[in-house]
Design an enzyme around this catalytic site. Structure first.
Site, mmCIF file in Angstrom:
data_model
loop_
_atom_site.group_PDB
_atom_site.id
_atom_site.type_symbol
_atom_site.label_atom_id
_atom_site.label_comp_id
_atom_site.label_asym_id
_atom_site.label_seq_id
_atom_site.Cartn_x
_atom_site.Cartn_y
_atom_site.Cartn_z
ATOM 1 N N HIS A 96 0.815 -1.206 0.000
ATOM 2 C CA HIS A 96 0.000 0.000 0.000
ATOM 3 C C HIS A 96 0.852 1.261 0.000
ATOM 4 O O HIS A 96 0.496 2.262 -0.624
ATOM 5 C CB HIS A 96 -0.922 -0.018 1.220
ATOM 6 C CG HIS A 96 -2.075 0.924 1.118
ATOM 7 N ND1 HIS A 96 -3.158 0.679 0.308
ATOM 8 C CD2 HIS A 96 -2.320 2.113 1.713
ATOM 9 C CE1 HIS A 96 -4.024 1.667 0.416
ATOM 10 N NE2 HIS A 96 -3.543 2.558 1.258
ATOM 11 N N SER B 20 -6.167 7.180 12.555
ATOM 12 C CA SER B 20 -7.278 8.081 12.872
ATOM 13 C C SER B 20 -7.405 9.111 11.761
ATOM 14 O O SER B 20 -6.407 9.591 11.216
ATOM 15 C CB SER B 20 -7.035 8.775 14.209
ATOM 16 O OG SER B 20 -7.062 7.855 15.274
ATOM 17 N N TYR C 44 4.585 0.322 -2.962
ATOM 18 C CA TYR C 44 4.401 -0.074 -4.366
ATOM 19 C C TYR C 44 5.526 -1.018 -4.813
ATOM 20 O O TYR C 44 5.994 -0.959 -5.947
ATOM 21 C CB TYR C 44 4.346 1.156 -5.273
ATOM 22 C CG TYR C 44 3.143 2.040 -5.052
ATOM 23 C CD1 TYR C 44 2.014 1.910 -5.846
ATOM 24 C CD2 TYR C 44 3.123 2.994 -4.040
ATOM 25 C CE1 TYR C 44 0.893 2.708 -5.646
ATOM 26 C CE2 TYR C 44 2.006 3.792 -3.819
ATOM 27 C CZ TYR C 44 0.899 3.647 -4.623
ATOM 28 O OH TYR C 44 -0.212 4.432 -4.417
ATOM 29 N N ASN D 162 -3.175 5.075 -7.917
ATOM 30 C CA ASN D 162 -3.174 4.213 -6.747
ATOM 31 C C ASN D 162 -3.134 2.768 -7.218
ATOM 32 O O ASN D 162 -3.678 2.446 -8.270
ATOM 33 C CB ASN D 162 -4.445 4.493 -5.928
ATOM 34 C CG ASN D 162 -4.696 3.469 -4.839
ATOM 35 O OD1 ASN D 162 -5.644 2.698 -4.905
ATOM 36 N ND2 ASN D 162 -3.858 3.445 -3.834
ATOM 37 N N HIS E 57 -10.365 2.172 -1.447
ATOM 38 C CA HIS E 57 -10.593 1.791 -0.053
ATOM 39 C C HIS E 57 -11.349 0.471 -0.063
ATOM 40 O O HIS E 57 -12.411 0.327 0.545
ATOM 41 C CB HIS E 57 -11.359 2.881 0.697
ATOM 42 C CG HIS E 57 -10.683 3.281 1.968
ATOM 43 N ND1 HIS E 57 -11.348 3.541 3.135
ATOM 44 C CD2 HIS E 57 -9.369 3.450 2.262
ATOM 45 C CE1 HIS E 57 -10.493 3.870 4.086
ATOM 46 N NE2 HIS E 57 -9.286 3.821 3.579
ATOM 47 N N ARG F 22 -8.877 14.843 1.311
ATOM 48 C CA ARG F 22 -7.666 15.422 1.918
ATOM 49 C C ARG F 22 -6.507 15.436 0.932
ATOM 50 O O ARG F 22 -5.727 16.389 0.891
ATOM 51 C CB ARG F 22 -7.287 14.655 3.186
ATOM 52 C CG ARG F 22 -8.222 14.899 4.349
ATOM 53 C CD ARG F 22 -7.629 14.402 5.662
ATOM 54 N NE ARG F 22 -7.334 12.983 5.640
ATOM 55 C CZ ARG F 22 -8.219 12.012 5.836
ATOM 56 N NH1 ARG F 22 -9.496 12.323 6.059
ATOM 57 N NH2 ARG F 22 -7.870 10.749 5.814
ATOM 58 N N ASP F 23 -6.383 14.369 0.144
ATOM 59 C CA ASP F 23 -5.311 14.351 -0.856
ATOM 60 C C ASP F 23 -5.397 15.559 -1.775
ATOM 61 O O ASP F 23 -4.378 16.128 -2.172
ATOM 62 C CB ASP F 23 -5.393 13.068 -1.703
ATOM 63 C CG ASP F 23 -4.844 11.853 -0.988
ATOM 64 O OD1 ASP F 23 -4.044 12.025 -0.053
ATOM 65 O OD2 ASP F 23 -5.212 10.726 -1.355
ATOM 66 N N HIS G 233 -10.392 -2.943 0.833
ATOM 67 C CA HIS G 233 -10.389 -3.858 1.968
ATOM 68 C C HIS G 233 -11.221 -3.332 3.143
ATOM 69 O O HIS G 233 -12.056 -4.059 3.683
ATOM 70 C CB HIS G 233 -8.950 -4.158 2.403
ATOM 71 C CG HIS G 233 -8.161 -4.932 1.401
ATOM 72 N ND1 HIS G 233 -7.700 -4.359 0.237
ATOM 73 C CD2 HIS G 233 -7.747 -6.225 1.386
ATOM 74 C CE1 HIS G 233 -7.032 -5.281 -0.455
ATOM 75 N NE2 HIS G 233 -7.053 -6.413 0.219
#
Length: 759
Positions: A46, A310, A49, A536, A92, A113-114, A94
């Site tokens: 993750h 978090s 890479y 990603n 997202h 946020r990215d 999993h």
């Protein structure tokens, strides 16, 4: 006393024995448990890479509009006139399978946020979702939870979800896919990056307090699922969109000052990844003082503080002396803020706790020095037999109209109205077209009135069956279809992001699928002039050894100018001419029809001639911009017959509950091969258009100039879909089947006693 590092502990951290040996060589000593945890997350698929990086480097990543390519939180492209767009797609998968609402919600939060970390205000989101067989006992539970999570987070943030795609296939029974895309707008000369520059500068923590949620989420996302999946719920983060909204506004206000040197979202691997990546990009070291981190729970250890995921947290490097300015802005927005470290010249990443150093590691082995694998590759052994299957031996349906109705009811093809009605797609009034069309179009005028004539077209998509049967060709199709969707609204494609979802890369056939898909995306992007600016990779999408279809989702951005001249995908006026830009080949390999009617997933995907594809797109793009067309709709899943049916049906049911509006059509199709193959084949490079009769001659001339074939099919009108010599079905019947596809999945689930059956 320090806990000894045993082979069992190493394995629990997702590290192979040879990788642990590399750690020992890098350090010249045994790591502490905290240091092992840091290596574990930074060397996970993750974050590192490690299986994909050698292939990703082959992507085209530069171009005249590219202001920031891969390697940052999001890519940035120039829109002209001093304006830029930041965008990225993230998985997202999993977490969403384990806990669908929070998994999907925090996926949205992370991608937002990215984007705003780059200095951009998010203005639009999309998503690409994959679920299992509609009859599987867990499918409806996941569908409802994921859609609710996306809507719940995005709606609270005030960022509209303007489009996307949803598909169903048994390969996703044990591993759903949730790929989230967000785009934001920023000044082209004010891009912020995640770098720890300036020795002595303070490292500041901003946002929500740190708790124990999400610890080892990155490691979990780098492993297969098994019978213990339900036990992994504690690794799923919990989101608070209202806190994220405060964080967004605080960051955008900070960007108006001279206080921010670098900024990084605390996403996967939390404080560890954000601080290590910032140090690596800056070529510096970093000292963290964990006693200063705002905590939500008592008794947290350094290991837990560093690996917590978090949500709603940022790490920023401030200019020395600007700490109080940062503090005052963050406190105004009711956010926790603290100085928790300093940039150093040491080249080392250190964590301090209660006066002692609990981790002291060189930065390079955690970043550029992480393992890079050239894994073995071999074509999938099932392909020769699947390619050799004689499609001509399949029986032709006795009733083509009934076959069309059944196809429209398939959840992959059926109306996604149930999904997008749960998203607030009208907030901020940026949408130029409603959800349900080929591509979303958002205006820039709401944020920047000087750019009222500009819009952005957005499209996401991929056909997993195509990518299984021919990964290279299937990936090229994904890029081509996104570009075609953007052409349907008059847009010019400018760049892509991607979300590469695959199974276990340690299996040679999966690694081959990945490499071939990367090669296909790269070649198609070079042909369309659309560099890859962000992306990603999500691997190990397997459960009990059963992997998903290769699913390299492409997200494409295009420029629409003028935005007032965009086009819708549904027929508008009776009497309009219907034409097909493209040709009729009847290629059913890998099609939805083949699966639905014959239970086969065989053959080869349709051939793709990129020169023909570009000619078709240029024809339609120029026609939309010239105002010649009433509608334009890409022919994809379900083929020409489904495209005709969809064009007859409105994508919105009137809010007053009155009878849905629709209009019929009558067409005559030349059948060079079997009728069912021509009607339902998913040939490439085709766009169905309608236009006023008086525009027909100009349109044909335009197509000839562009080198695209045009077939005149018939006219809009009546209340039936009539294809001469093939079928005649009331549009009302088609609409009923099409609208009920996804609600039927939910009703089927409600009928089961175990609606939320365990994995």
């Amino acid at each position: 006393m320090t806990e000894p590092i045993t082979p069992e502990i190493v394995a629990q951290h997702g590290l192979k024995p040879d990788e642990y040996q590399r750690i020992l060589e890098h350090l010249g000593r045994t790591p502490t448990l905290t240091e092992l945890g840091v290596f574990s997350v930074m060397w996970s698929e993750h974050c590192s890479y490690k299986s994909s990086r050698v292939h990703l480097k082959t992507f085209p990543t530069s171009g005249p509009r590219v202001l920031q390519g891969p390697g940052e939180n999001a890519g940035v492209v120039d829109l002209g006139d001093g304006l830029a767009a930041a965008f990225k797609m993230e998985s997202h998968n999993h977490p969403s399978y384990i806990e669908p609402y929070q998994g999907a919600a925090t996926g949205v939060g992370g991608i937002l946020r990215d984007v705003f970390t780059m200095g951009a205000r998010p203005i639009a989101s999309l998503n690409a979702l994959r679920f299992g067989d509609p009859s599987h006992p867990r499918t409806a539970y996941l569908l409802e939870g994921v859609v609710a999570g996306i809507g719940g987070y995005g709606n609270c943030m005030g960022v509209p979800t303007v489009g996307g795609e949803v598909a169903f296939h048994p390969s996703y029974n044990g591993n759903c896919l949730v790929n989230a895309f967000t785009l934001g707008i920023l000044p082209a000369d004010k891009i912020f990056r995640g770098t720890a520059a300036g020795v002595g500068n303070p490292v500041m923590y901003v946002g929500a307090k740190t708790g124990r949620d999400g610890i080892h989420g990155a490691t979990m996302a780098s492993a297969e699922f098994d019978a213990s999946t339900e036990e992994k719920r504690p690794t799923v983060q919990v989101g608070d969109p209202f806190m994220e909204k405060l964080l967004l506004e605080a960051c955008l206000e900070l960007f108006q000052t001279d206080a921010v040197v670098g900024i990084q979202d605390m996403g996967a691997a939390g404080l560890t990844s954000s601080s290590v990546e910032m140090a690596g990009r800056g070529g510096n070291g970093l000292d963290l003082f964990l006693d200063q981190v705002p905590l939500r729970e008592e008794g947290m250890t350094p290991y837990e503080i560093l690996l917590s995921e978090s949500q709603e947290r940022m790490l920023l490097v401030a200019a020395e002396g600007k700490e109080e300015l940062v503090r005052s802005i963050c406190e105004k927005w009711d956010l926790d803020v603290a100085v928790i470290g300093r940039v150093t010249a040491s080249g080392r990443w250190r964590a301090h706790w209660r006066g002692a150093v609990v981790a002291d590691l060189p930065v390079d082995p955690l970043t550029e020095g992480a393992p890079k694998y050239h894994r073995p590759m071999t074509p999938h052994p099932a392909l020769p037999a699947l390619h050799a299957f004689d499609l001509a031996t399949l029986p032709e349906p006795a009733d083509l109209g009934a076959a069309l109705v059944r196809l429209l009811a398939r959840p992959t093809i059926a109306s996604k109205e149930w999904v997008y009605r749960q998203y607030d797609h009208m907030v901020r009034l940026v949408g130029a077209v409603r959800p349900g069309g080929d591509a979303a179009v958002v205006r820039l005028a709401v944020s920047h009135d000087a750019h009222a004539h500009k819009g952005i077209a957005l499209s996401v998509g991929v056909n997993g069956r195509f990518c299984f049967l021919d990964p290279y060709l299937g990936a090229m199709h994904a890029v081509a279809e996104c570009a075609r969707n953007i052409a349907c609204v008059g847009g010019e494609p400018i760049a892509i992001t991607d979300c590469l979802n695959f199974g276990n890369p340690e299996k040679p056939e999966i690694m081959w699928q990945f490499a071939e898909c990367v090669r296909g995306i790269g070649d198609a992007c070079r042909a369309f002039g659309t560099p890859v600016v962000s992306g990603n990779v999500s691997l190990y999408n397997e459960t009990e050894g059963q992997g998903i279809l290769p699913t390299p989702t492409v997200g494409m951005v295009g420029l629409v100018e003028p935005v007032e001249r965009t086009c819708h995908s549904t027929f508008r006026d009776a009497g309009d001419v219907i034409a097909l830009v493209g040709s009729l080949q009847g290629e059913v390999g890998g099609s939805e029809y083949l699966s639905a009617e014959h239970g086969k997933e065989a053959g080869r995907p349709p051939a793709l001639d990129l020169a023909r594809e570009k000619a078709v797109q240029e024809t339609v793009r120029r026609a939309v911009r010239a105002g010649l067309l009433s509608s334009a709709h890409d022919c994809s899943e379900g083929g020409l017959a489904v495209a005709l049916a969809e064009s007859c049906m409105m994508h919105e049911v009137p809010s007053d509950g009155s009878k849905p509006a629709w209009i019929g059509c009558a067409v005559r199709i030349p059948f060079p091969v079997r009728k069912d193959f021509v009607l339902f084949g998913e040939d490439a490079s085709r766009i169905l258009v309608s236009l006023p009769k008086e525009n027909a001659a100009r349109f044909v001339d335009l197509a000839q100039q562009c080198g695209a074939p045009v077939i005149r099919l018939g006219a809009v009108g009546g209340d039936r879909l009539e294809i001469q010599g093939a079928l005649s079905v009331p549009v009302e019947e088609l609409a009923r089947a099409w609208r009920d596809g996804i609600p039927a999945v939910l009703r089927r689930d409600a009928a089961h006693a175990g609606a939320t059956a365990p994995v």
